[in-house]
Structures are given as C-alpha cells and as structure tokens.
Design a protein around this motif. Structure first.
Motif, short mmCIF file in Angstrom:
data_model
loop_
_atom_site.label_atom_id
_atom_site.label_comp_id
_atom_site.label_asym_id
_atom_site.label_seq_id
_atom_site.Cartn_x
_atom_site.Cartn_y
_atom_site.Cartn_z
N ASN A 29 5.74 9.15 10.43
CA ASN A 29 5.40 10.29 9.56
C ASN A 29 3.98 10.80 9.83
O ASN A 29 3.13 10.06 10.28
N GLY A 47 8.03 -0.44 11.15
CA GLY A 47 7.48 0.35 10.04
C GLY A 47 8.51 1.05 9.18
O GLY A 47 8.15 1.85 8.32
N ASP A 80 0.86 -1.18 0.00
CA ASP A 80 0.00 0.00 0.00
C ASP A 80 0.90 1.23 0.00
O ASP A 80 1.56 1.54 1.00
N ASP A 105 0.15 4.33 -0.01
CA ASP A 105 -0.32 5.47 0.78
C ASP A 105 0.38 5.53 2.13
O ASP A 105 0.66 6.60 2.66
N THR A 106 0.63 4.35 2.71
CA THR A 106 1.24 4.31 4.04
C THR A 106 2.60 3.60 4.07
O THR A 106 3.41 3.87 4.95
N TYR A 107 2.84 2.69 3.13
CA TYR A 107 4.02 1.83 3.12
C TYR A 107 4.14 0.99 4.39
O TYR A 107 5.22 0.52 4.74
N LEU A 108 3.01 0.75 5.05
CA LEU A 108 3.03 0.00 6.30
C LEU A 108 2.39 -1.38 6.18
O LEU A 108 2.45 -2.17 7.12
N THR A 167 10.84 2.06 -0.53
CA THR A 167 10.79 1.75 0.90
C THR A 167 11.96 0.85 1.25
O THR A 167 12.35 0.00 0.44
N PHE A 183 8.05 4.74 8.62
CA PHE A 183 6.85 5.32 8.02
C PHE A 183 5.78 5.61 9.07
O PHE A 183 4.98 6.52 8.90
N ASN A 184 5.76 4.82 10.16
CA ASN A 184 4.73 5.06 11.16
C ASN A 184 5.05 6.28 12.02
O ASN A 184 4.26 6.65 12.89
#
Length: 423
Positions: A423, A417, A210, A212-215, A374, A420-421
């Motif tokens: 951000n 993450g 995904d 949008d989040t890269y999570l 990522t 990313f988490n």
C-alpha cells in the motif's frame, strides 16, 4: 363438465406453483449456531420469510457447532466447496477476505451507515460482511455494594480512572466479604481473552499491532504503555484481586450471582440473568480509563458472500433481507445481544429508551474498539492470549511481551505483510 374444468384449474395451479418453486435458484447458507434452538428458530424464520417473499431464490441452511465452524470453512475453501453465504466472527473477516474465501458485499452505503461500527466488516476500504447484532462488555456491580463502601459510581461521561478502579478493588477486598473483588472470566480460555482484555492494553496506550502500518507489533505490544498494562495486569493476580487462570468455569458462570465476586467484567449476553437476580440494584458500569480513554471490544458474528458463489446477487439479496430492523430486534429480544441499528433498538424490550440494557448500546457506541482489521489477527489473537495468561501466572512482563511481539512480526514477514507493504 364443471367438475372436470375445476379439476383442470386446480391441477394447472398446482403445476404452475410447482414450476415456480422449481424455478427458484438454491442458495446455501452455513451458520455457526448448531445446538442453539433460540437462534435457529429466528434464523429459519428469516429464511422462510425470504423464500416466500420472492420467486428467484431459495435459501437452504446447514448448521455447524461453533467450535468446529472455522475449521469446516477452511477445509471447504481448500476443496472448493464453500457455500453461497457464510457467517463469520467479525475479526476473522479480513483473514478470510485476504485468503480468498469472500467477495465484496454489494449493499448500498445508505443502509450500512445506520449500523453500529462493530457490526460492519470493512477490509481494504470495501464492505465484506455485516452483522445482525453487536456485543459490549461492562463492569457488573451492585449499587448497594458500591454505596456501602463509599465507592463512586462511574458514568459514561466520567468513568473510573485506572487508579480509582484498582482502589475500588482493594477496598472491596479489604471487606473480607468476597472470594475475590473482581471476576475477569479467566476460565474462558477462548477469543474472550483478546476480546475482553486487549481493551485494557489499548486504554493504557498500547495495542496488539501498530495500526498505522499493520506491519509490526514493535512498540505497540512491548512499548512502555504495554509494559505498564502488563504490570497492572499481573498485579491483579499477585494481590488476589481476581481469580487467575485456574478459575473453574462454574465459578465464572455463577460466582457474581452467588456473591463470591463483588464485580464482574462481563458481556451483555448474560445481563438478563443478573437482572433477574438483582433487579434495580444492578448497575452496568463503563470501562475504566487508564489514560488513553476507556475501551471495550467490538465486532461479533456477521454474514458475507463466499468468493466462489455463482449467485452473489441472490446471496446479497438474502443478507439485505435478513438485516431488516425487525429481524435485528427479534434476535436482540431472544438472545440479549445489542441490535445493530438505533431503529431496531427502539423496537426491543431491553434496548429501547429507558430499557434495562439500553446502557450497552450507549457503551458500544461510545467505547467500542475494533480488534485489528488485518489478516494477521488470526495469529495475533492466540499469541496475545498466551502472553496475558503467562503474565497472569507470574511470567516476566517485558520479556513475555517482547517474545509475543517477535512471534507476531515473524508471522507478518512470513506472509509478506499480508498485502500492507504494497500500500
């Protein structure tokens, strides 16, 4: 007396030249292309030109076989022995930046703006790497074969739909003239699987993660669109439209040229051989559109500055020097890859306007899709490779994609993450 004066003048000049050379600070450069004499000749020429162009820096080259290169960089990072300048495969850059191997690259934005997107390495809104070339994939075909079988020749503006592409393969199979209608390159069990095949997933509307989040990969790699891709992918091998994972490397290398395969999904780096074989009958066709737009991979080898370099200004000066249009054109003419700027393309034999490979520059500009930017990509890629290989061999599509999704999500969680988490 005059002889003595002349001797003293010559000695002084030699002394000054020696001191000037000694005053240059050494910069180390690691390169992945050991064993490729063509690449080496151009790169050593660039290094020589740079070393002679100024008096502050002297670059020294150390070469590695490509298969051992990434492991060598990782080992050097752990021991604190990274060089000043590294080259790297584009999709690996975010992981190296996140891992602390790289520092941002201080090139002016106006220079970067001229480069193809696939040749520019951005991470966390910062430039970390830049490449001298990019690569593109196309459907290699013979015009006469398509016309003889009443198959429409697609264009960049009007590519085949997914249905047209599959129907074309079935038509070619029905002729009985070929071992298989399409060579996908299944013998090349490397990064090729993700580079060449994930664009089919993306064209169906799925993805590796995904973005949008890269999570999470949930919904991207195992949603309805991804399952539709998996079913189509598996059908290629069930219907014997393409050779599977047991394909021999020799068949992949020469099968299209020898007439075993009617079409080939392949990159521009082998296009010159095909042109020599088929001449004007050869056409390079855009990727088919499975509903979410035609997609091909992007991102090739690039240069960056190591995080431990004590001379980032010198390392950046070399990268700036090496990415001049004339050197981009030299690499393109020698090894067939896409020059990273439009100006460099004009200077080449194959990619200038009307050149036999100019279509690949257009394909890269119009269809290129970066692999996920990522640090997780270094785990995502082999996970996807195994999934598409298993599906090709008959594994259940939905459960295979679910398992791959779970593995990727667990890796992201284990690494908090990858930032990313936050951000």
């Amino acid at each position: 007396m005059k002889t003595k004066q002349l001797f003293n003048t010559v000695a002084l000049s030699a002394f000054l030249a020696s001191n000037a050379a000694n005053a240059q600070t050494e910069l180390s450069l690691w390169y992945h292309g050991a064993g490729n004499p063509t690449e080496r000749a151009i790169l050593t020429g660039i290094i020589s030109d740079f070393n002679q162009s100024q008096g502050d820096w002297v670059v020294t080259l150390e070469e590695f076989p490509q298969a051992a290169y990434n492991d060598s960089v990782t080992a050097a990072a752990l021991s604190g022995n990274l060089p000043d300048i590294l080259d790297m495969d584009g999709p690996n850059m975010p992981n190296w930046a996140w891992s602390g191997y790289l520092q941002p690259l201080g090139l002016p934005q106006e220079k970067v703006d001229h480069f193809l997107p696939g040749a520019v390495g951005m991470w966390n809104d910062q430039l970390y790497s830049i490449g001298l070339w990019d690569a593109a994939v196309a459907v290699f075909a013979r015009r006469s074969v398509l016309e003889d079988n009443n198959i429409r020749i697609p264009t960049l503006d009007e590519p085949w739909t997914g249905e047209e592409f599959t129907a074309a393969l079935e038509t070619l199979k029905a002729t009985g003239d070929y071992d298989y209608p399409l060579d996908l390159g299944m013998s090349d069990k490397t990064e090729w699987y993700t580079y060449a095949f994930s664009p089919f997933l993306q064209s169906h509307g799925g993805d590796l993660i995904d973005r949008d989040t890269y999570l999470t990969a949930e919904g991207a790699l195992n949603g309805e669109e991804a399952i539709a891709f998996g079913n189509w992918w598996q059908s290629l091998f069930e219907k014997e439209l393409a050779p599977g994972t047991s394909q021999s490397p020799s068949d992949h290398e020469t099968g299209f040229l020898d007439g075993k395969y009617a079409l080939q999904w392949m990159g521009n780096w082998v296009a010159v051989k095909a042109l020599e074989k088929f001449g004007d009958d050869l056409v390079f066709l855009p990727a088919p559109d499975f509903g979410a737009g035609p997609k091909i991979g992007a991102g090739s080898w690039q240069f960056g500055v190591s995080a431990t370099s004590e001379h980032p200004e010198g390392a950046t000066a070399f990268i700036d020097f090496a990415t001049q249009d004339k050197y981009l054109a030299q690499f393109s003419d020698a090894i067939g890859l896409i020059p990273a700027t439009a100006e460099a393309a004009k200077m080449t034999e194959n990619y200038k306007e009307g050149g036999p490979l100019a279509v690949f520059f257009d394909l890269s500009e119009a269809q290129a899709t970066l692999r996920p930017v990522t640090p997780a990509y270094s785990f995502i890629s082999p996970t996807f490779q195994k999934a598409v290989s298993d599906i090709a061999d008959g594994a259940d599509v939905a459960s295979t994609l679910d398992a791959a999704t779970d593995e990727i999500n667990q890796n992201i969680e284990r690494n908090n993450g990858y930032g990313f988490n936050e951000n």
